[in-house]
Design an enzyme around this catalytic site. Structure first.
Site, PDB file in Angstrom:
ATOM      1  CD  GLU A  81     102.938  -2.609  42.387  1.00 40.60           C
ATOM      2  OE1 GLU A  81     102.186  -2.234  41.466  1.00 40.60           O
ATOM      3  OE2 GLU A  81     104.164  -2.631  42.297  1.00 40.60           O
ATOM      4  CE  LYS A 140      92.986  -4.387  37.973  1.00 41.54           C
ATOM      5  NZ  LYS A 140      92.415  -3.203  37.365  1.00 41.54           N
ATOM      6  NE  ARG A 188      99.818   0.252  32.312  1.00 43.57           N
ATOM      7  CZ  ARG A 188      99.960  -1.043  32.100  1.00 43.57           C
ATOM      8  NH1 ARG A 188      98.913  -1.819  31.928  1.00 43.57           N
ATOM      9  NH2 ARG A 188     101.159  -1.583  32.061  1.00 43.57           N
ATOM     10  NE  ARG A 236      94.273  -1.058  27.903  1.00 45.80           N
ATOM     11  CZ  ARG A 236      94.085  -2.194  28.519  1.00 45.80           C
ATOM     12  NH1 ARG A 236      94.024  -2.227  29.813  1.00 45.80           N
ATOM     13  NH2 ARG A 236      93.938  -3.308  27.851  1.00 45.80           N
ATOM     14  CD  GLU A 263      95.079   2.494  36.480  1.00 47.10           C
ATOM     15  OE1 GLU A 263      95.849   2.080  35.569  1.00 47.10           O
ATOM     16  OE2 GLU A 263      93.845   2.380  36.427  1.00 47.10           O
ATOM     17  CG  PHE A 319     102.179   0.477  38.009  1.00 45.61           C
ATOM     18  CD1 PHE A 319     102.619  -0.392  37.038  1.00 45.61           C
ATOM     19  CD2 PHE A 319     101.050   1.234  37.774  1.00 45.61           C
ATOM     20  CE1 PHE A 319     101.948  -0.504  35.833  1.00 45.61           C
ATOM     21  CE2 PHE A 319     100.373   1.133  36.562  1.00 45.61           C
ATOM     22  CZ  PHE A 319     100.829   0.267  35.590  1.00 45.61           C
ATOM     23  NE  ARG A 333      95.043  -9.802  28.464  1.00 41.58           N
ATOM     24  CZ  ARG A 333      94.595  -8.689  29.042  1.00 41.58           C
ATOM     25  NH1 ARG A 333      94.638  -8.559  30.340  1.00 41.58           N
ATOM     26  NH2 ARG A 333      94.099  -7.720  28.322  1.00 41.58           N
ATOM     27  CE  LYS A 340      92.586  -8.633  34.837  1.00 46.53           C
ATOM     28  NZ  LYS A 340      92.307  -7.954  33.632  1.00 46.53           N
TER      29      LYS A 340
END
Ligand code: AMP
Length: 663
Positions: free
Chosen positions: A342, A344, A349, A364, A394, A435, A511, A517
Site C-alpha cells: 500500500e 504509505k 493516523r 494515534r 491516514e 486502510f 509492532r 514499512k
C-alpha cells in the site's frame, strides 16, 4: 489508603533501577488496595491525575507552586525562589521548606490518597476568575498536612514530573503479579521471611540468601517447604495449592482461581507461562486502554474477565504499529508472499469511530480531535455505509491550488487549531485514506485475516476523489511489480510503501510485524526536548538550540542524545520556526537562568519533556558527552510530532540497534 503508603512505594521505586524490583513494589501496593482506591492508585503511580487519553491537564505553572509553598509554610517568596534557583527542583524545595516549617509547628494530619487525588483533580476543573487563588489554596492545603517527603511527591505530580519510572510495562506486569498466582522460577518463596519475592540470589525483603535457580532440586525444596507451610497454617487461613503444569493450555481461568502458585516443567516454560499472563492482560489493555478498568477486571474476574473485554465504538483503542524493512526483498521476508502493498501516505493516523449518530475521531495518541475535523465527520457520515464501526486511516492534507500533498506541518496546524476551523478547512483540505477495519456493525474483526478486513472495508466505503478513498493497494508476490509500485508511490509524493501480511489479524498497540514499512531514507528519530538554550544576536528572543532525548524501553527514563539547532526556520511560513518552538517550550520551562540574571546571558534552561520532534542526522556515534552514550552527527529538526506522546518516542535500544546496523 494513607498517602504515606503510596509515598513509601515512590521512594522504593526511586531507589532501584531494576525492573523486577519495581514490579514487585507496585504489585504489593496494588494487592493491598481496595476497589475504591485502585483506580486512583493506578493514576498516581504513573504520576498523573488523568488517563493519557483524557484531554484534561492539571495546568499549574511553577510560579503558582511557589506561591502555594509560600502560603503553606509562611516562608518568604524570595527565599523560596532562591532555593529553587539552587536546586532546580520545586519538589525538593517543597520537601526542604516543609521540613523547616514542621520543626516549628509539629502539626500534621494524616493525608489520604483520596484527599490528595481529590485536591489535584480540582486543579484541572477550575476555570475562570479567581482560580489562581483557589488553586494555590488547594495545593497549600495538601502541603500543610504533608510530611516533607510527601510534599516533594505532591509537587512533582502537580508539575507532572514524578520521575519514579513507573512506565506502562512495569504497571502491566505489576497487575499480573498482584492478581495472578506467582510462577515458580519467575518468583520464589523466601523461607526466611515468608514472602513471595522475585527469583534472585537474595531476597528483596530480608536480604537473606535465596537460590533463585530453576532446577529439580529447587522445585523439590520448594514443594516440601510449601507442604510444611500448609501443615502449620493457623486455622481459618487458606492453604496454598500448587498447580503443576505440563503445557500452557492448562492455564485456564478456573485453574488460576483455585491455585496459589504455579510450577512449570522448566525455566523456559515458566517464562512462557508468565508471558502468557502478561499477554492476556496486554490484550485487554489494548482494547480498553484503561489501566484501572483492566486492573479491577484482573482482580475481581480473573483471566475470563480479561478475555471478555469488549471492543466498542467511541472508545479509542491502541493502533497497530509496523516494523521497518530495509527493502522490498526484506519486506517479503517479513510478511510472506503474496503481500498487500500500500502507499504509505505522509499524514497522520486517525481512528474513525461511529455509534449510531455519534462520531468520534482519535489520533494515534488517542486524543479526541473530533471538534477539529467537522469536514471528516461529514465525509464519513455520508460515505461509509454502516452506523457502527472503528476504522483505521491516514489523513493527508493537500493544497487546494496545486492539488499536491502538503507537508505534515500543515495538517499539524489542523490537529492543534481550536478556533477559525472553517477557514483552515479551506486552506488545508484533507483526504481520508482508509486502510483497515477493526469493528463493523458491532462485529469485532480483530482476529479476521487482513484480506477479509480489507474486503469489508471496501464494501462499506464509498470512495470520493480528494475526500475519502481506500489506501492504494497492490496484492503481489512479484519483486518487479513491487519495485514498480514502490517507485510509483514515491513519485506521487508518498513517504514509501507498506507491505502487509494478508492472513494477519489486527494487533492493537504492538509492532508485531504483520506489516512493515519501506522508506528510502535513514530512519529519523522521534525525540523529546528536555532542555534548550536562548539564542544570540537577532535570535536572542528565541530558544535556538534544543537538547533532545530518547527513552529507556522499560522504565521510560530519558537519555540525552545531543543538541539540535538546524532545520528550524526564521520565518513562520517555512516550516517549524524558532518563534513557534519558543512559544511551545516557554510554558514548560523549569529553570530559567536568564530570568534570574538579566536579559543577555545565554544560558541553558530545562523544560518539562513534552515536545516531541522528528530529528534527522547523518550518523549515530558513540559519545561520552550525553547520558545515552551516543550522539547524533549533523542532527536537524525535520518536524514537530504533536501526534506522538513521549512514551512512544524512539528508544535507547533502537538507537543502539541502528548504531550497530549502520556499521
Ligand atoms: P511510522 O510512523 O514511520 O512508524 O509509520 C507507520 C505509520 O504510517 C502509521 O502509523 C500510519 O500513520 C502511516 N501510514 C500511512 N499510510 C499507511 C497505510 N497504507 N497503512 C498503514 N499505515 C499507514
Amino acid at each position: 489508603m494513607d498517602y504515606k503508603d503510596l509515598v513509601a512505594v515512590y521512594e522504593k521505586l526511586e531507589s532501584t533501577t531494576k525492573r523486577l524490583e519495581k514490579i514487585y513494589y507496585v504489585a504489593k501496593l496494588l494487592r493491598d488496595s481496595n476497589d475504591k482506591d485502585l483506580p486512583v492508585l493506578i493514576l498516581l503511580l504513573q504520576g498523573v491525575i488523568f488517563p493519557a487519553w483524557e484531554e484534561k491537564k492539571i495546568g499549574v505553572a511553577s510560579r503558582l507552586v511557589l506561591k502555594a509553598i509560600n502560603v503553606a509554610t509562611g516562608i518568604e517568596a524570595k527565599k523560596i525562589e532562591h532555593e529553587w534557583k539552587q536546586t532546580g527542583d520545586l519538589g525538593k524545595v517543597a520537601e526542604n521548606l516543609v521540613a523547616r516549617k514542621k520543626q516549628a509547628t509539629l502539626f500534621s494530619r494524616e493525608l489520604s490518597v483520596e484527599k490528595v487525588y481529590s485536591n489535584l483533580k480540582q486543579l484541572a476543573d477550575l476555570t475562570g476568575q479567581g482560580t489562581v487563588d483557589k488553586k494555590v489554596k488547594l495545593i497549600a492545603e495538601l502541603l500543610t498536612s504533608a510530611t516533607p517527603n510527601q510534599a516533594k511527591y505532591i509537587i512533582r505530580v502537580v508539575l507532572e514530573d514524578l520521575r519514579v519510572g513507573t512506565g506502562e510495562g512495569v504497571l502491566r506486569d505489576a497487575i499480573v503479579s498482584a492478581y495472578f498466582p506467582p510462577i515458580f522460577g519467575v518468583y520464589n518463596y523466601c523461607i526466611n521471611c515468608n514472602n513471595t519475592v522475585p527469583a534472585a540470589d537474595k531476597c528483596i525483603e530480608c536480604n537473606s540468601k535465596l537460590d533463585g535457580k530453576f532446577n529439580s532440586a529447587n522445585i523439590e525444596k520448594f514443594e516440601s517447604y510449601m507442604e510444611n507451610y500448609n501443615n502449620n497454617l493457623k486455622s481459618g487461613k487458606d492453604k496454598i495449592k500448587i498447580l503443576k503444569i505440563k503445557n500452557l493450555e492448562e492455564l485456564q481461568h478456573e485453574v488460576l482461581n483455585n491455585y496459589g502458585v504455579i510450577v512449570c516443567e522448566d525455566e523456559k516454560q515458566a517464562r512462557e507461562a508468565y508471558n502468557f499472563l502478561v499477554g492476556s492482560l496486554q490484550e485487554a489493555l489494548d482494547i480498553s486502554n484503561d489501566f484501572a478498568d483492566v486492573a479491577l477486571l484482573a482482580k475481581n474476574k480473573g483471566l475470563s474477565g480479561l478475555s471478555n473485554v469488549k471492543l466498542e465504538a467511541l472508545s479509542p483503542i491502541k493502533v497497530m504499529l509496523y516494523q521497518k524493512a530495509a527493502d522490498i526483498l526484506d519486506a517479503f521476508e517479513h510478511v510472506a508472499r503474496p503481500a498487500a502493498l500500500e502507499f504509505k501516505y505522509d499524514g497522520f493516523r486517525l481512528q474513525l469511530h461511529r455509534n449510531g449518530d455519534k462520531i468520534k475521531l482519535f489520533t494515534r495518541s488517542l486524543e479526541d480531535v473530533t471538534a477539529q475535523f467537522p469536514d471528516i465527520v461529514k465525509v464519513i457520515k455520508e460515505n461509509i455505509a454502516s452506523r457502527n464501526y472503528i476504522l483505521d486511516s491516514e489523513v493527508i492534507g493537500y493544497s487546494p491550488k496545486t492539488r499536491k500533498f502538503l507537508p505534515f506541518q500543515h495538517i499539524s496546524q489542523r490537529i492543534k487549531r481550536k478556533y477559525d476551523i472553517k477557514e483552515l478547512i479551506e486552506k488545508v483540505p484533507v483526504i481520508v485514506n482508509l486502510f483497515d477495519a477493526v469493528l463493523v456493525d458491532d462485529r469485532n474483526l480483530i482476529k479476521l485475516p487482513f484480506a477479509e478486513r480489507r474486503a469489508i472495508l471496501k464494501k462499506i466505503a464509498n470512495e470520493l476523489p480528494y475526500k475519502i478513498q481506500l489506501a492504494e493497494q497492490l496484492v503481489t508476490a512479484d519483486n518487479k511489480e513491487a519495485e514498480e509500485f514502490y517507485k510509483k508511490a514515491l513519485e506521487l509524493g508518498n513517504e514509501g510503501i507498506m507491505a502487509k501480511n494478508l492472513e494477519a489479524p489486527y494487533k492493537p498497540g504492538s509492532r508485531v510485524g504483520y506489516g512493515v514499512k519501506i522508506k528510502p531514507t535513514m530512519e529519523n528519530l522521534d525525540l523529546v526536548i528536555v532542555a534548550a538554550e536562548w539564542g544570540e544576536g537577532k535570535r536572542s528572543k528565541w530558544l535556538s538550540s534544543f537538547t533532545v532525548a530518547c527513552r529507556d524501553d522499560d522504565t521510560g527514563e530519558l537519555f540525552e542524545l545531543g543538541k539540535v539547532s538546524t532545520g528550524l526556520k526564521e520565518k513562520v511560513e517555512e516550516g517549524v520556526s524558532f518563534e513557534e518552538m519558543t512559544k511551545l517550550l516557554e510554558p514548560l520551562i523549569e529553570e530559567d537562568e536568564r530570568a534570574g540574571k538579566g536579559a543577555k546571558s545565554v544560558k541553558e534552561i530545562r523544560v518539562k519533556p513534552q515536545i516531541v520532534i522528528e530529528v534527522g542526522y547523518e550518523e549515530i556515534q558513540k559519545s561520552l558527552t550525553y547520558t545515552s552514550g551516543y550522539a547524533l552527527r549533523f542532527p536537524r529538526v525535520i518536524r514537530l510530532r504533536a501526534d506522538k506522546p513521549v512514551d512512544e518516542i524512539s528508544t535507547l535500544s533502537q538507537v543502539e540497534e541502528w548504531y550497530y546496523g549502520q556499521k
